[in-house]
Design a protein around this motif. Structure first.
Motif, short mmCIF file in Angstrom:
data_model
loop_
_atom_site.label_atom_id
_atom_site.label_comp_id
_atom_site.label_asym_id
_atom_site.label_seq_id
_atom_site.Cartn_x
_atom_site.Cartn_y
_atom_site.Cartn_z
N PHE A 1 44.54 46.96 28.77
CA PHE A 1 45.55 47.11 29.34
C PHE A 1 46.64 45.53 27.82
O PHE A 1 48.10 45.98 28.08
CB PHE A 1 46.35 46.15 30.93
CG PHE A 1 45.60 47.36 31.78
CD1 PHE A 1 46.21 48.42 31.45
CD2 PHE A 1 44.69 47.19 32.63
CE1 PHE A 1 46.62 49.44 32.76
CE2 PHE A 1 44.19 47.93 33.76
CZ PHE A 1 45.36 49.38 33.74
N HIS B 1 38.47 37.59 40.81
CA HIS B 1 39.32 36.92 39.77
C HIS B 1 39.58 35.20 40.06
O HIS B 1 40.10 34.67 39.03
CB HIS B 1 39.98 37.28 38.63
CG HIS B 1 39.96 38.94 37.96
ND1 HIS B 1 40.61 40.03 37.90
CD2 HIS B 1 38.90 39.17 37.07
CE1 HIS B 1 39.76 41.21 36.75
NE2 HIS B 1 38.75 40.36 36.99
N ALA C 1 47.44 49.09 36.25
CA ALA C 1 48.79 47.87 36.10
C ALA C 1 49.77 48.42 35.98
O ALA C 1 50.00 49.60 35.70
CB ALA C 1 48.30 47.39 34.99
N ASP D 1 40.38 49.43 36.82
CA ASP D 1 41.29 48.71 37.11
C ASP D 1 42.69 49.29 36.74
O ASP D 1 43.26 50.54 36.16
CB ASP D 1 41.42 47.96 36.20
CG ASP D 1 42.26 46.52 36.65
OD1 ASP D 1 42.82 46.55 38.00
OD2 ASP D 1 42.14 45.45 35.70
N TYR E 1 36.26 35.45 35.99
CA TYR E 1 36.45 36.93 34.72
C TYR E 1 35.37 37.51 35.38
O TYR E 1 34.64 38.76 34.44
CB TYR E 1 37.37 36.08 34.29
CG TYR E 1 38.67 35.42 33.64
CD1 TYR E 1 39.32 35.88 34.47
CD2 TYR E 1 38.71 34.53 33.99
CE1 TYR E 1 40.82 36.29 34.89
CE2 TYR E 1 40.07 33.58 33.75
CZ TYR E 1 41.19 34.90 33.84
OH TYR E 1 41.92 34.37 34.44
N GLU F 1 40.84 45.59 30.91
CA GLU F 1 41.19 44.40 30.96
C GLU F 1 42.27 44.27 28.58
O GLU F 1 43.35 44.35 28.60
CB GLU F 1 41.62 43.01 31.44
CG GLU F 1 41.31 42.62 32.72
CD GLU F 1 42.59 42.87 33.40
OE1 GLU F 1 43.59 42.76 32.54
OE2 GLU F 1 42.01 43.06 34.32
N SER F 2 40.92 44.66 28.40
CA SER F 2 41.40 45.27 26.85
C SER F 2 42.55 45.87 26.77
O SER F 2 43.07 45.47 25.83
CB SER F 2 40.04 44.59 26.16
OG SER F 2 40.43 44.85 24.80
N ASP G 1 37.86 45.16 40.51
CA ASP G 1 38.55 43.40 41.11
C ASP G 1 38.10 43.31 42.41
O ASP G 1 38.53 44.17 43.02
CB ASP G 1 39.55 43.70 39.96
CG ASP G 1 40.98 44.25 40.24
OD1 ASP G 1 40.31 44.46 41.28
OD2 ASP G 1 41.71 44.13 40.33
N THR H 1 35.91 42.98 34.63
CA THR H 1 37.28 44.35 33.98
C THR H 1 37.18 44.39 32.66
O THR H 1 38.40 44.49 32.65
CB THR H 1 37.33 44.88 34.90
OG1 THR H 1 38.63 43.71 35.46
CG2 THR H 1 37.23 45.20 36.59
N ASN H 2 36.74 43.73 31.70
CA ASN H 2 37.11 42.90 30.59
C ASN H 2 37.31 43.47 29.89
O ASN H 2 38.46 43.69 29.06
CB ASN H 2 35.70 41.60 29.98
CG ASN H 2 35.91 40.79 30.49
OD1 ASN H 2 36.17 40.47 31.71
ND2 ASN H 2 34.67 39.74 30.40
#
Length: 326
Positions: free
Chosen positions: A255, A237, A148, A146, A241, A252-253, A217, A248-249
């Protein structure tokens, strides 16, 4: 109901009180033991590998009996030419690993009673050492990818008629960068800094083993992953989720930790050094279940294995005190 690991007594195996109570000699022996673990802290010449040496006890240096080279426990490492005492270095590293969501140089400087510049360089040297943990690693198994964006925020003008559409490329700051994360499920985390999230496809082809199950995602640029990873899993998404194992949990954790670090502690991070903050967050995410004593030892070992920093040795002299601090 079980408590979080960081709330347990098992997470606390080192304290600042113990470091300062032990004194300078114990801190010095800690560095010796962690640099030369194979000889239980007995010096090994960094030039020829000879074990025979003479002690120069008044200067905490050694002279190799084989080649005559003089060296210290920090010679050739990221702490070469250090000015801080070993006790303060140990304290600084302990504070650094305890700050699971990051630590500003201003706070580190106040805690150690050193200048902001000293704390700034020390923290960045530690981040550089941490980045060596997974250097040249190849991920396998199940990997989430992912991206960001960080930086590049343009404050709106006061009057409405003076404001510009900040979504347009020409109105965005040159400091805007994307952090791309690739994370093994229950494994290692690799981070990269790029200008566009789509660059993550090529990075995945380089750093992820063939046959790996890659999750991403719904962004269209991840469609190209399927050429190299036919078994790629996608999650939309806007619908869910997580669905049938596709998510992609964990990315995301990561980020979530990095955003709290950047916005909550540092407030401003330059694009030039964003990769080091990203690497710090990745290391702290990977070793979040490590008690602070073992994390402390691991950081010192990484620092002792890292060569002299070409980016940070003499940093303020080269920058003429004009560098922006992140």
């Amino acid at each position: 109901m079980s408590s979080h690991f960081l709330l347990s007594a098992q997470a606390r195996t080192l304290s600042l009180k113990a470091i300062y109570k032990g004194g300078e000699d114990k801190a010095y022996m800690t560095f010796r033991r962690l640099r030369w673990p194979e000889t239980d802290g007995e010096p090994v010449c960094p030039k020829c590998g000879c074990l025979d040496h003479y002690d120069i006890s008044t200067r905490r240096r050694f002279k190799c009996a084989g080649c005559g080279t003089q060296f210290s426990v920090t010679s050739g490492t990221i702490f070469a030419s250090r000015k801080l005492s070993f006790m303060d270095l140990c304290a600084g590293i302990a504070i650094f690993v305890n700050a699971v969501k990051g630590l500003s140089a201003l706070q580190l400087g106040r805690d150690l009673d050193v200048s902001y510049k000293t704390a700034f360089v020390l923290a960045h040297k530690l981040r550089e050492a941490l980045s060596a943990e997974h250097k040249d690693a190849t991920l396998a198994g199940e990997v989430e990818i992912d991206g960001a964006y960080f930086g590049g925020t343009v404050r709106p003008e006061n009057r409405k008629e003076d404001r510009k559409d900040r979504r347009r490329k020409e109105h965005q700051s040159t400091e805007r960068r994307v952090v791309i994360v690739m994370r093994e499920r229950l494994g290692r985390t690799l981070t990269f800094v790029a200008k566009r999230e789509a660059e993550g496809v090529k990075l995945a082809e380089t750093h992820v083993a063939k046959g790996t199950k890659v999750y991403a995602d719904e962004a269209t640029h991840w469609d190209d992953l399927e050429a190299s990873f036919p078994d790629a899993g996608r999650i939309n998404h806007s619908e869910a989720y997580s669905a049938d194992g596709a998510n992609t949990n964990q990315a995301e954790s990561y980020f979530a930790r990095l955003r709290r670090m950047v916005s909550g502690q540092h407030h401003f991070v330059t694009a030039r050094y964003l990769h080091q903050y990203a690497a710090e967050a990745a290391w702290k995410e990977d070793f979040r279940r490590l008690d602070n004593g073992r994390a402390f030892n691991r950081v010192i070992r990484l620092a002792m294995a890292s060569g002299v920093s070409r980016a940070w040795k003499g940093y303020w002299q080269r920058q003429k005190y004009t560098a922006k601090a992140g």
